[in-house]
Enzyme design. Structure first.
Site, PDB file in Angstrom:
ATOM      1  N   ASP A  86      -8.505  -9.881 -12.610  1.00 33.54           N
ATOM      2  CA  ASP A  86      -7.830 -10.351 -13.836  1.00 33.54           C
ATOM      3  C   ASP A  86      -6.910 -11.535 -13.599  1.00 33.54           C
ATOM      4  OD1 ASP A  86      -7.788  -6.939 -14.564  1.00 33.54           O
ATOM      5  OD2 ASP A  86      -8.848  -8.446 -15.742  1.00 33.54           O
ATOM      6  N   HIS A  94      -4.620  -3.282  -6.645  1.00 29.35           N
ATOM      7  CA  HIS A  94      -5.853  -2.625  -7.083  1.00 29.35           C
ATOM      8  C   HIS A  94      -5.907  -1.238  -6.449  1.00 29.35           C
ATOM      9  CE1 HIS A  94     -10.098  -1.886  -7.899  1.00 29.35           C
ATOM     10  NE2 HIS A  94      -9.997  -2.851  -8.796  1.00 29.35           N
TER      11      HIS A  94
HETATM   12  C1  SDX Z   1      -8.671  -3.652 -13.185  1.00 31.08           C
HETATM   13  O1  SDX Z   1     -10.203   0.394 -10.863  1.00 31.08           O
HETATM   14  C2  SDX Z   1     -10.882  -0.671 -11.088  1.00 31.08           C
HETATM   15  O2  SDX Z   1     -11.932  -0.917 -10.520  1.00 31.08           O
HETATM   16  C3  SDX Z   1     -10.313  -1.593 -12.171  1.00 31.08           C
HETATM   17  C4  SDX Z   1     -10.938  -2.974 -12.317  1.00 31.08           C
HETATM   18  C5  SDX Z   1     -12.362  -2.894 -12.857  1.00 31.08           C
HETATM   19  O3  SDX Z   1     -13.135  -3.829 -12.589  1.00 31.08           O
HETATM   20  O4  SDX Z   1     -12.663  -1.939 -13.629  1.00 31.08           O
HETATM   21  O5  SDX Z   1     -10.965  -3.614 -11.057  1.00 31.08           O
HETATM   22  C6  SDX Z   1     -10.161  -3.834 -13.307  1.00 31.08           C
HETATM   23  O6  SDX Z   1      -8.119  -2.838 -13.867  1.00 31.08           O
HETATM   24  C7  SDX Z   1      -7.924  -4.464 -12.159  1.00 31.08           C
HETATM   25  C8  SDX Z   1      -6.411  -4.106 -12.107  1.00 31.08           C
HETATM   26  C9  SDX Z   1      -5.700  -4.840 -13.240  1.00 31.08           C
HETATM   27  N1  SDX Z   1      -4.291  -4.370 -13.339  1.00 31.08           N
HETATM   28  C10 SDX Z   1      -3.270  -5.166 -12.996  1.00 31.08           C
HETATM   29  O7  SDX Z   1      -3.380  -6.277 -12.504  1.00 31.08           O
HETATM   30  C11 SDX Z   1      -1.897  -4.571 -13.311  1.00 31.08           C
HETATM   31  C12 SDX Z   1      -0.964  -4.767 -12.120  1.00 31.08           C
HETATM   32  N2  SDX Z   1      -1.410  -3.913 -11.011  1.00 31.08           N
HETATM   33  C13 SDX Z   1      -0.897  -2.598 -10.934  1.00 31.08           C
HETATM   34  O8  SDX Z   1      -0.252  -2.025 -11.967  1.00 31.08           O
HETATM   35  C14 SDX Z   1      -1.514  -1.705  -9.868  1.00 31.08           C
HETATM   36  O9  SDX Z   1      -1.728  -2.454  -8.750  1.00 31.08           O
HETATM   37  C15 SDX Z   1      -2.785  -0.979 -10.270  1.00 31.08           C
HETATM   38  C16 SDX Z   1      -2.590  -0.191 -11.512  1.00 31.08           C
HETATM   39  C17 SDX Z   1      -3.898  -1.945 -10.437  1.00 31.08           C
HETATM   40  C18 SDX Z   1      -3.126  -0.025  -9.123  1.00 31.08           C
HETATM   41  O10 SDX Z   1      -2.098   0.874  -9.031  1.00 31.08           O
HETATM   42  P1  SDX Z   1      -2.158   2.124  -7.995  1.00 31.08           P
HETATM   43  O11 SDX Z   1      -3.383   2.082  -7.175  1.00 31.08           O
HETATM   44  O12 SDX Z   1      -1.873   3.374  -8.773  1.00 31.08           O
HETATM   45  O13 SDX Z   1      -1.014   1.800  -7.003  1.00 31.08           O
HETATM   46  P2  SDX Z   1       0.499   2.167  -7.238  1.00 31.08           P
HETATM   47  O14 SDX Z   1       0.878   1.926  -8.674  1.00 31.08           O
HETATM   48  O15 SDX Z   1       0.727   3.514  -6.661  1.00 31.08           O
HETATM   49  O16 SDX Z   1       1.234   1.034  -6.353  1.00 31.08           O
HETATM   50  C19 SDX Z   1       1.423   1.217  -4.957  1.00 31.08           C
HETATM   51  C20 SDX Z   1       2.682   0.417  -4.631  1.00 31.08           C
HETATM   52  C21 SDX Z   1       3.876   0.819  -5.503  1.00 31.08           C
HETATM   53  O17 SDX Z   1       5.053   0.508  -4.779  1.00 31.08           O
HETATM   54  P3  SDX Z   1       5.780   1.734  -3.916  1.00 31.08           P
HETATM   55  O18 SDX Z   1       6.026   2.864  -4.878  1.00 31.08           O
HETATM   56  O19 SDX Z   1       4.784   2.070  -2.808  1.00 31.08           O
HETATM   57  O20 SDX Z   1       7.056   1.092  -3.395  1.00 31.08           O
HETATM   58  O21 SDX Z   1       2.466  -0.983  -4.924  1.00 31.08           O
HETATM   59  C22 SDX Z   1       3.339  -1.399  -5.976  1.00 31.08           C
HETATM   60  C23 SDX Z   1       3.801  -0.134  -6.664  1.00 31.08           C
HETATM   61  O22 SDX Z   1       5.082  -0.330  -7.299  1.00 31.08           O
HETATM   62  N3  SDX Z   1       2.560  -2.258  -6.863  1.00 31.08           N
HETATM   63  C24 SDX Z   1       3.007  -3.384  -7.421  1.00 31.08           C
HETATM   64  C25 SDX Z   1       1.922  -3.912  -8.121  1.00 31.08           C
HETATM   65  N4  SDX Z   1       0.866  -3.101  -7.980  1.00 31.08           N
HETATM   66  C26 SDX Z   1       1.255  -2.071  -7.196  1.00 31.08           C
HETATM   67  N5  SDX Z   1       4.234  -3.981  -7.385  1.00 31.08           N
HETATM   68  C27 SDX Z   1       4.339  -5.149  -8.084  1.00 31.08           C
HETATM   69  N6  SDX Z   1       3.323  -5.716  -8.786  1.00 31.08           N
HETATM   70  C28 SDX Z   1       2.112  -5.142  -8.823  1.00 31.08           C
HETATM   71  N7  SDX Z   1       1.139  -5.687  -9.505  1.00 31.08           N
END
Ligand code: SDX
Length: 427
Positions: A363, A306
């Site tokens: 989710d 998140h």
């Molecule tokens: C919602 O913002 C809100 O409030 C949203 C929400 C709402 O109520 O409106 O809460 C609803 O959208 C919840 C999120 C639902 N999405 C997912 O579940 C999709 C999977 N999660 C991700 O794609 C990710 O965690 C995000 C998009 C939710 C957040 O991404 P960020 O904050 O941009 O973080 P990032 O992509 O920069 O990740 C940081 C690190 C990375 O690794 P490094 O580059 O540091 O090595 O964490 C890793 C990412 O690759 N990472 C994951 C991951 N989420 C982040 N690796 C594997 N699986 C994951 N799910």
């Protein structure tokens, strides 16, 4: 005591005020930055940038706190119903009995949808994704409710909000029923707001509507948990579209499109598809954990991580508990739930996830509940939109009442510098 920061640039010092919120959050107020220093800021994804001051929702990602207008999500999920929470988010206070009754009556008086709208719905193939249908129908509503566009008075604003709170659930039900080949009809205004939604979605022709309090109460709680979440992607979309005064329905239609993405609200559908893939793969969770950690693999563990929560998403905790209770009460033994719990346990113990503070989000478990209610996977994000509707409305109203300026971020240009045109024959 107001504080300030000093920026030193090219030998000159500039001071900027620090603003403090009611929950002690601090931000540098850079409204004058460009005019006094010539500098702008660069912050892709706005990870460090506040777009507004808001009095609606507070969340603390480090502590896993979520409050709507000062009330904790735990208390509201336990003690309130969705319509009360909608009123609270929009108007700032929990309604008394008269206010809630009038709000519901005003909504019921607007719960008809022009028959011509069915022709628009008919134009979609059954294979159309419900989020695309819903975004289109929400925009199409404008044509049948023109007075809900240029709202300047609070009275006009009120009726635009009541209209969409009334008609949106009908469009959600019609979108589901169209996919199932069921007749498009209305619910029953003698019922509660969420019970009526359930009836519109699930009433079968030639069958008596079977009311199920377990499902309706669980659905009500799920909608509360999704009702608002400060400046997330789709809410920011609603605000920026609304800031051009494009009108509430157009702003909401844009928000629905933003929510559709699998990184945002579309994750609840992606979680179920991921869990079903793992089940089909013999429950091999380790394989999917490895894929999620492999930088060369675009796969992410959907429902994990998140932008703000670097602790448990409080909503995920509540939904996980409710999923256990509801599936037990309904006598459903869903292997998908066990796979989800196994995946969660492994992720919470895995250094990759622990280091990045990746926890289950809202989710991760919600789809298991929707599936137990008989809602098709493709409709999961529509249910998210149904819950988020009052939050979007509240944020749009706050933005309009505060006369926020039109949203228009700056950029740093990194393209070609000025060059002369080259005639075709010389290229
Ligand atoms: C919602 O913002 C809100 O409030 C949203 C929400 C709402 O109520 O409106 O809460 C609803 O959208 C919840 C999120 C639902 N999405 C997912 O579940 C999709 C999977 N999660 C991700 O794609 C990710 O965690 C995000 C998009 C939710 C957040 O991404 P960020 O904050 O941009 O973080 P990032 O992509 O920069 O990740 C940081 C690190 C990375 O690794 P490094 O580059 O540091 O090595 O964490 C890793 C990412 O690759 N990472 C994951 C991951 N989420 C982040 N690796 C594997 N699986 C994951 N799910």
């Amino acid at each position: 005591m107001a504080d300030k920061v000093t920026l030193e640039f090219q030998g000159k010092k500039y001071e900027f005020p620090v603003v403090e919120g009611t929950e002690k959050e601090l931000a540098i107020d850079i409204k004058t930055l460009r005019s006094v220093t010539g500098l702008t800021t660069l912050d892709p994804g706005y990870k460090n940038t506040g777009s507004c001051e808001s009095a609606i929702t507070f969340l603390d990602g480090e502590k896993g706190i979520l409050q709507y207008r000062g009330y904790s999500i735990e208390e509201l999920a336990e003690k309130a119903d969705f319509l009360e929470v909608a009123y609270l988010l929009i108007f700032g206070e929990l309604p008394n009995k008269e206010q809630l009754e009038k709000f519901h009556t005003d909504i019921k008086n607007e719960s008809h949808v022009d028959e011509e709208m069915k022709k628009i719905l008919d134009g979609f193939p059954k294979s159309a994704h419900p989020m695309g249908v819903l975004s289109s129908l929400t925009n199409a509503l404008i044509a049948f409710n023109p007075s809900s566009v240029n709202v300047s008075s609070e009275k006009e604003m009120y009726y635009a909000m009541v209209r969409i709170l009334a008609k949106f659930p009908v469009l959600v039900a019609w979108t589901l029923r169209k996919k199932k080949g069921l007749p498009l009809d209305y619910g029953d205004d003698t019922l509660g707001y969420v019970e009526n939604i359930h009836k519109m979605m699930f009433k079968r022709p030639n069958h008596q509507y079977e009311k199920n309090d377990i499902v309706i109460n669980a659905l009500d709680k799920l909608l509360i948990l999704h009702a608002d979440h400060e400046q997330n992607c789709s809410t920011s979309t609603v605000r920026i579209v609304g800031s051009s005064h494009a009108g509430l329905f157009a702003s909401l239609s844009a928000g629905i499109s933003a929510l559709w993405g699998p990184l945002h609200g579309g994750a609840n559908q992606a979680v179920l598809e991921m869990l079903e893939a793992i089940e089909a793969d013999g429950g091999d969770t380790e394989k999917y954990m490895a894929k999620a950690k492999d930088k060369n693999d675009p796969f992410r563990l959907m429902g994990f991580g998140h932008r703000v929560y670097k602790n448990f998403d409080p909503r995920a905790k509540i939904i996980k508990k409710a999923a256990d209770e509801v599936l037990n009460d309904l006598g459903i033994d869903d292997p998908i739930l066990e796979i989800a719990k196994k995946l969660e346990k492994e992720a919470l113990e895995d250094p990759y996830f622990v280091k990045r503070k990746l926890y289950p989000n809202v989710d991760f478990y919600s789809g298991i509940m929707y599936r137990a209610f008989g809602i098709p996977t493709e409709m999961f994000t529509v249910m998210f939109a149904l819950g988020r509707l009052p939050g979007w409305i509240a944020q749009w109203r706050e933005m309009r009442l505060r006369n926020e300026p039109i949203g228009r971020p700056r950029q740093i240009y990194v393209g070609e510098t000025k060059r002369s045109f080259v005639p075709l024959e010389k290229r």
